[in-house]
Design a protein around this motif. Structure first.
Motif, PDB file in Angstrom:
ATOM      1  N   GLN A  95       0.808  -1.220   0.000  1.00 63.22           N
ATOM      2  CA  GLN A  95       0.000   0.000   0.000  1.00 63.22           C
ATOM      3  C   GLN A  95       0.837   1.264   0.000  1.00 63.22           C
ATOM      4  O   GLN A  95       0.607   2.173  -0.807  1.00 63.22           O
ATOM      5  N   ALA A  96       1.814   1.357   0.891  1.00 66.97           N
ATOM      6  CA  ALA A  96       2.586   2.599   1.013  1.00 66.97           C
ATOM      7  C   ALA A  96       3.303   2.927  -0.294  1.00 66.97           C
ATOM      8  O   ALA A  96       3.285   4.082  -0.750  1.00 66.97           O
ATOM      9  N   ALA A  97       3.922   1.928  -0.914  1.00 65.31           N
ATOM     10  CA  ALA A  97       4.660   2.175  -2.149  1.00 65.31           C
ATOM     11  C   ALA A  97       3.733   2.546  -3.294  1.00 65.31           C
ATOM     12  O   ALA A  97       4.036   3.449  -4.082  1.00 65.31           O
ATOM     13  N   VAL A  98       2.595   1.868  -3.387  1.00 62.10           N
ATOM     14  CA  VAL A  98       1.643   2.169  -4.463  1.00 62.10           C
ATOM     15  C   VAL A  98       1.025   3.549  -4.256  1.00 62.10           C
ATOM     16  O   VAL A  98       0.877   4.335  -5.197  1.00 62.10           O
ATOM     17  N   GLN A  99       0.692   3.863  -3.008  1.00 59.83           N
ATOM     18  CA  GLN A  99       0.124   5.182  -2.713  1.00 59.83           C
ATOM     19  C   GLN A  99       1.124   6.287  -3.060  1.00 59.83           C
ATOM     20  O   GLN A  99       0.745   7.319  -3.642  1.00 59.83           O
ATOM     21  N   LYS A 100       2.383   6.071  -2.722  1.00 56.65           N
ATOM     22  CA  LYS A 100       3.417   7.058  -3.046  1.00 56.65           C
ATOM     23  C   LYS A 100       3.556   7.225  -4.555  1.00 56.65           C
ATOM     24  O   LYS A 100       3.656   8.357  -5.058  1.00 56.65           O
ATOM     25  N   ARG A 101       3.525   6.099  -5.282  1.00 56.75           N
ATOM     26  CA  ARG A 101       3.679   6.182  -6.734  1.00 56.75           C
ATOM     27  C   ARG A 101       2.508   6.923  -7.363  1.00 56.75           C
ATOM     28  O   ARG A 101       2.697   7.780  -8.232  1.00 56.75           O
ATOM     29  N   LEU A 102       1.301   6.601  -6.955  1.00 57.44           N
ATOM     30  CA  LEU A 102       0.132   7.311  -7.482  1.00 57.44           C
ATOM     31  C   LEU A 102       0.224   8.805  -7.177  1.00 57.44           C
ATOM     32  O   LEU A 102      -0.097   9.642  -8.028  1.00 57.44           O
ATOM     33  N   SER A 103       0.663   9.135  -5.963  1.00 55.24           N
ATOM     34  CA  SER A 103       0.743  10.541  -5.557  1.00 55.24           C
ATOM     35  C   SER A 103       1.708  11.331  -6.435  1.00 55.24           C
ATOM     36  O   SER A 103       1.527  12.536  -6.649  1.00 55.24           O
ATOM     37  N   MET A 104       2.725  10.649  -6.953  1.00 52.21           N
ATOM     38  CA  MET A 104       3.705  11.327  -7.807  1.00 52.21           C
ATOM     39  C   MET A 104       3.076  11.877  -9.090  1.00 52.21           C
ATOM     40  O   MET A 104       3.596  12.823  -9.676  1.00 52.21           O
ATOM     41  N   PHE A 105       1.953  11.288  -9.508  1.00 53.24           N
ATOM     42  CA  PHE A 105       1.339  11.685 -10.766  1.00 53.24           C
ATOM     43  C   PHE A 105       0.137  12.601 -10.587  1.00 53.24           C
ATOM     44  O   PHE A 105      -0.536  12.949 -11.564  1.00 53.24           O
ATOM     45  N   VAL A 106      -0.147  12.987  -9.340  1.00 58.61           N
ATOM     46  CA  VAL A 106      -1.282  13.873  -9.095  1.00 58.61           C
ATOM     47  C   VAL A 106      -1.053  15.239  -9.745  1.00 58.61           C
ATOM     48  O   VAL A 106      -1.966  15.824 -10.348  1.00 58.61           O
ATOM     49  N   LEU A 107       0.169  15.758  -9.627  1.00 57.64           N
ATOM     50  CA  LEU A 107       0.528  17.063 -10.191  1.00 57.64           C
ATOM     51  C   LEU A 107      -0.476  18.120  -9.747  1.00 57.64           C
ATOM     52  O   LEU A 107      -0.605  18.380  -8.576  1.00 57.64           O
TER      53      LEU A 107
END
Length: 338
Positions: A95-107
């Motif tokens: 969860q933590a890694a996937v959440q971080k990765r998704l957050s990187m693309f929020v812009l």
């Protein structure tokens, strides 16, 4: 889930498929939740996942995959709406890694990701299934979700009907600790109490895979039957890996599926390779998910070449390893040859 440990853990046991089919309750101890809040949350996720998010209804849930640019799955989600919030359920270990990765693309998108696992309305998450589950749930809910991947919101929590297994409906109930203190003792009186592995065993017999740490970036969605389960929408817009996923669907580049097996080796784990006796030099597939089957072995979903599934002579670890015993899937593995 400390309330589960307090009230029911002493009663929990490893279950077999006969017990699952009769009626059971089990905890979802290893699942986490990501929440997305903000007016552009659906639009943002729609551009990241394999399924349609923008048209996700308030009374439904959907499976969805999150892929790398190469079309390989980084995560699989169960997603639904709770008011204006979008929720993504996935294993806590990633969860933590996937959440971080998704957050990187929020812009600049107007959305915010957060860990919703410990929110009061999600403090306790249980699974129920088998022939008795519907009648037991009707003690508190009427009506229940009528079809797989439909949901209801209720003062006692959220109930999501998932894919059926062993001839009966399966449900997931998310609730507060206060509700859990009231309902868990009665559930334990009327249903067999399983451990966390019992829920995974039910999902395996429903033919529903889940991507974990050991299998990230191993599979294009079709390799794990994800489009057969409604987890891929081929009419929606772009998302990472979309071109490869679409090409696999329409050009038949892959010849692999996931199927149900028993392995008489409790050490078999997700990520382990399997070998066809007809082609012993290279692996023909990989274990996706496993769970103890209550009979001394494990049941598993295993991704492999269609030719290996058809020949049904496959072994764990090497061509001389423990044999896999093949079982029918609960849905048709079509002849798409993807």
């Amino acid at each position: 889930m400390s309330i589960w440990n307090e009230l029911l853990a002493p009663k929990a046991q490893s279950l077999n498929t006969t017990q699952l089919a009769a009626g059971f309750v089990a905890p979802l101890l290893d699942q986490g939740l990501i929440a997305l809040d903000g007016e552009e949350s659906a639009h943002f996720l729609h551009g990241q996942l394999t399924n349609d998010v923008e048209h996700l209804g308030a009374d439904e849930a959907r499976l969805a995959g999150y892929c790398s640019p190469k079309g390989r799955m980084l995560a699989s989600f169960l997603m639904w709406r709770s008011g204006s919030t979008l929720l993504l359920q996935l294993p806590r270990e990633i969860q933590a890694a996937v959440q971080k990765r998704l957050s990187m693309f929020v812009l600049r998108a107007k959305t915010k990701l957060s860990d919703a696992s410990e929110m009061p309305e999600h403090e306790v998450v249980i699974g129920l299934g088998g022939g008795l589950a519907e009648a037991v749930l009707q003690t508190w809910f009427e009506p229940l979700p009528a079809r797989p991947y439909s949901k209801i919101s209720h003062p006692l929590g959220t109930v999501i009907r998932l894919a059926d297994a062993l001839g009966a409906a399966r449900y997931q109930w998310l609730m507060s600790k206060d509700v859990a203190r009231t309902v868990l003792p009665e559930l334990a009186e009327r249903l067999t109490v399983g451990d966390a592995a019992a829920w995974h065993l039910s999902a395996i017999h429903a033919g529903v895979p889940q991507i974990g740490k050991a299998t990230q970036e191993q599979f294009v969605p079709q390799m794990v039957n994800f489009e057969l389960l409604g987890g891929v929408n081929f009419k929606k817009g772009c998302y990472p890996g979309q071109e490869i996923v679409a090409r696999s669907q329409y050009l038949g580049k892959l010849k692999r599926r996931t199927t149900l097996v028993t392995i008489q080796d409790p050490a078999a784990v997700a990520g382990a390779e399997v070998f066809a006796t007809a082609d012993p030099e290279q692996p023909c597939g990989m274990i996706v998910n496993t769970a103890p089957n209550g009979r001394g072995g494990i049941d598993a979903l295993v991704e492999m070449k269609l030719a290996a599934i058809e020949a049904a002579s496959v072994r764990l670890g090497s061509a001389e390893g423990t044999a896999l015993e093949f079982h029918p899937m609960p849905y048709v593995l079509d002849a798409l040859d993807v």
